[in-house]
Design a protein around this motif. Sequence first.
Motif, PDB file in Angstrom:
ATOM      1  N   MET A 121       0.832  -1.204   0.000  1.00  0.00           N
ATOM      2  CA  MET A 121       0.000   0.000   0.000  1.00  0.00           C
ATOM      3  C   MET A 121       0.870   1.259   0.000  1.00  0.00           C
ATOM      4  O   MET A 121       0.442   2.325  -0.457  1.00  0.00           O
ATOM      5  CB  MET A 121      -0.944   0.007   1.194  1.00  0.00           C
ATOM      6  N   ILE A 122       2.075   1.127   0.503  1.00  0.00           N
ATOM      7  CA  ILE A 122       3.037   2.226   0.412  1.00  0.00           C
ATOM      8  C   ILE A 122       3.456   2.411  -1.040  1.00  0.00           C
ATOM      9  O   ILE A 122       3.465   3.526  -1.575  1.00  0.00           O
ATOM     10  CB  ILE A 122       4.255   1.946   1.306  1.00  0.00           C
ATOM     11  N   THR A 123       3.780   1.294  -1.698  1.00  0.00           N
ATOM     12  CA  THR A 123       4.147   1.345  -3.114  1.00  0.00           C
ATOM     13  C   THR A 123       3.056   2.016  -3.932  1.00  0.00           C
ATOM     14  O   THR A 123       3.315   2.934  -4.724  1.00  0.00           O
ATOM     15  CB  THR A 123       4.372  -0.077  -3.653  1.00  0.00           C
ATOM     16  N   LEU A 124       1.837   1.548  -3.738  1.00  0.00           N
ATOM     17  CA  LEU A 124       0.702   2.056  -4.501  1.00  0.00           C
ATOM     18  C   LEU A 124       0.506   3.549  -4.314  1.00  0.00           C
ATOM     19  O   LEU A 124       0.391   4.311  -5.282  1.00  0.00           O
ATOM     20  CB  LEU A 124      -0.562   1.307  -4.070  1.00  0.00           C
ATOM     21  N   THR A 125       0.462   3.993  -3.067  1.00  0.00           N
ATOM     22  CA  THR A 125       0.120   5.394  -2.798  1.00  0.00           C
ATOM     23  C   THR A 125       1.248   6.356  -3.145  1.00  0.00           C
ATOM     24  O   THR A 125       0.994   7.489  -3.558  1.00  0.00           O
ATOM     25  CB  THR A 125      -0.317   5.567  -1.338  1.00  0.00           C
ATOM     26  N   VAL A 126       2.485   5.915  -2.991  1.00  0.00           N
ATOM     27  CA  VAL A 126       3.607   6.764  -3.411  1.00  0.00           C
ATOM     28  C   VAL A 126       3.617   6.892  -4.932  1.00  0.00           C
ATOM     29  O   VAL A 126       3.785   7.991  -5.480  1.00  0.00           O
ATOM     30  CB  VAL A 126       4.943   6.211  -2.898  1.00  0.00           C
ATOM     31  N   ALA A 127       3.422   5.776  -5.631  1.00  0.00           N
ATOM     32  CA  ALA A 127       3.439   5.797  -7.098  1.00  0.00           C
ATOM     33  C   ALA A 127       2.347   6.694  -7.663  1.00  0.00           C
ATOM     34  O   ALA A 127       2.537   7.334  -8.710  1.00  0.00           O
ATOM     35  CB  ALA A 127       3.288   4.381  -7.646  1.00  0.00           C
ATOM     36  N   LEU A 128       1.209   6.774  -6.964  1.00  0.00           N
ATOM     37  CA  LEU A 128       0.088   7.585  -7.447  1.00  0.00           C
ATOM     38  C   LEU A 128       0.001   8.935  -6.743  1.00  0.00           C
ATOM     39  O   LEU A 128      -1.062   9.563  -6.705  1.00  0.00           O
ATOM     40  CB  LEU A 128      -1.217   6.799  -7.299  1.00  0.00           C
ATOM     41  N   GLU A 129       1.127   9.365  -6.181  1.00  0.00           N
ATOM     42  CA  GLU A 129       1.287  10.739  -5.683  1.00  0.00           C
ATOM     43  C   GLU A 129       0.244  11.121  -4.630  1.00  0.00           C
ATOM     44  O   GLU A 129      -0.277  12.237  -4.611  1.00  0.00           O
ATOM     45  CB  GLU A 129       1.229  11.720  -6.863  1.00  0.00           C
ATOM     46  N   ALA A 130      -0.046  10.187  -3.736  1.00  0.00           N
ATOM     47  CA  ALA A 130      -1.079  10.397  -2.727  1.00  0.00           C
ATOM     48  C   ALA A 130      -0.614  11.354  -1.634  1.00  0.00           C
ATOM     49  O   ALA A 130       0.579  11.619  -1.455  1.00  0.00           O
ATOM     50  CB  ALA A 130      -1.477   9.062  -2.110  1.00  0.00           C
ATOM     51  N   GLN A 131      -1.608  11.812  -0.900  1.00  0.00           N
ATOM     52  CA  GLN A 131      -1.366  12.641   0.284  1.00  0.00           C
ATOM     53  C   GLN A 131      -2.078  11.992   1.461  1.00  0.00           C
ATOM     54  O   GLN A 131      -3.195  11.485   1.329  1.00  0.00           O
ATOM     55  CB  GLN A 131      -1.894  14.053   0.055  1.00  0.00           C
ATOM     56  N   TYR A 132      -1.416  11.993   2.626  1.00  0.00           N
ATOM     57  CA  TYR A 132      -1.993  11.413   3.832  1.00  0.00           C
ATOM     58  C   TYR A 132      -2.499  12.518   4.757  1.00  0.00           C
ATOM     59  O   TYR A 132      -1.803  13.515   4.974  1.00  0.00           O
ATOM     60  CB  TYR A 132      -0.951  10.591   4.603  1.00  0.00           C
ATOM     61  N   GLU A 133      -3.682  12.303   5.317  1.00  0.00           N
ATOM     62  CA  GLU A 133      -4.240  13.225   6.305  1.00  0.00           C
ATOM     63  C   GLU A 133      -4.004  12.638   7.696  1.00  0.00           C
ATOM     64  O   GLU A 133      -4.475  11.533   7.998  1.00  0.00           O
ATOM     65  CB  GLU A 133      -5.732  13.427   6.067  1.00  0.00           C
ATOM     66  N   LEU A 134      -3.289  13.370   8.545  1.00  0.00           N
ATOM     67  CA  LEU A 134      -2.931  12.888   9.878  1.00  0.00           C
ATOM     68  C   LEU A 134      -3.644  13.728  10.930  1.00  0.00           C
ATOM     69  O   LEU A 134      -3.645  14.957  10.866  1.00  0.00           O
ATOM     70  CB  LEU A 134      -1.415  12.979  10.081  1.00  0.00           C
TER      71      LEU A 134
END
Length: 275
Positions: A121-134
């Motif tokens: 899930m790290i691979t996926l979200t980094v590859a698709l330029e995601a942003q995390y809300e903390l």
Amino acid sequence: MDLNTITEVVRRPSERPGMDWHEGDAWLAGGTWLYSTEQPDLRRLIDLTALRWEPLVPTDEGLEISATCTIRDLYAFPWPEGWTAGNLFRKSCEAFLSSFKVWNAATVGGNICMSLPAGPMITLTVALEAQYELWAPDGSVRFVDALDFVTGDHRNVLAPGEILRRITIPEHALRKRTAHRRFTLTRLGRSTVFLVGTQRLGASDLLLTVTAGTTRPVRIAFDSLPDVRTLRQSIDAVPADVWFTDPNGTPDHRRHLTRHFAEEIRRELTAGDLA
């Protein structure tokens, strides 16, 4: 596994569950890691699934994925036809070292927050330029680029009591062409390397994401498709201490595989074949 140090499980947390956080607490979502090993420092579990966050929410800006979204739900999501990166979601789910039973409980946020090199899930979200809300215990909210969240093997930027609430993937990334390569020592084994290349439709750029073979995600961006030499030089420029070593491969082995698969991704995107 029985967690014999746990004295309380909060089944109905508040809508802002971090507000009463204290040392010895742990967030409980799928629990697939929490219950797999001893947790001697924990005293209380806070069950996030009771909050019933919507797993997947398509918006005009892209896709919102709750931290408690299960791998099963992510895999089964009906991707809009225009979201050409949809296949990458399914391939990332299939990269889990787990059975379908674990998919029913394991969560996207749990895999990210574990921050293991092979976390798909790290691979996926980094590859698709995601942003995390903390969300922080004091009620404040901050946003972190997926690329910057994991800082090393089992390490990330979360402060004590801080929680990953949602992952947002921008619409433009969901419309990209993708190509991926993954290597394991056995058919269902842990990833030794997991690479993803993305490219805008009608363009010749390349965004290469390298994971599993490195202690933290590495992203290499090119405005136009590089030649063989330039691509290899960019991979060789990754610092030596970033390459990961474990029984699945040495740093040299992982660097070699990364060079090989990156070139395959370059050729695939050059030829115009969709992953």
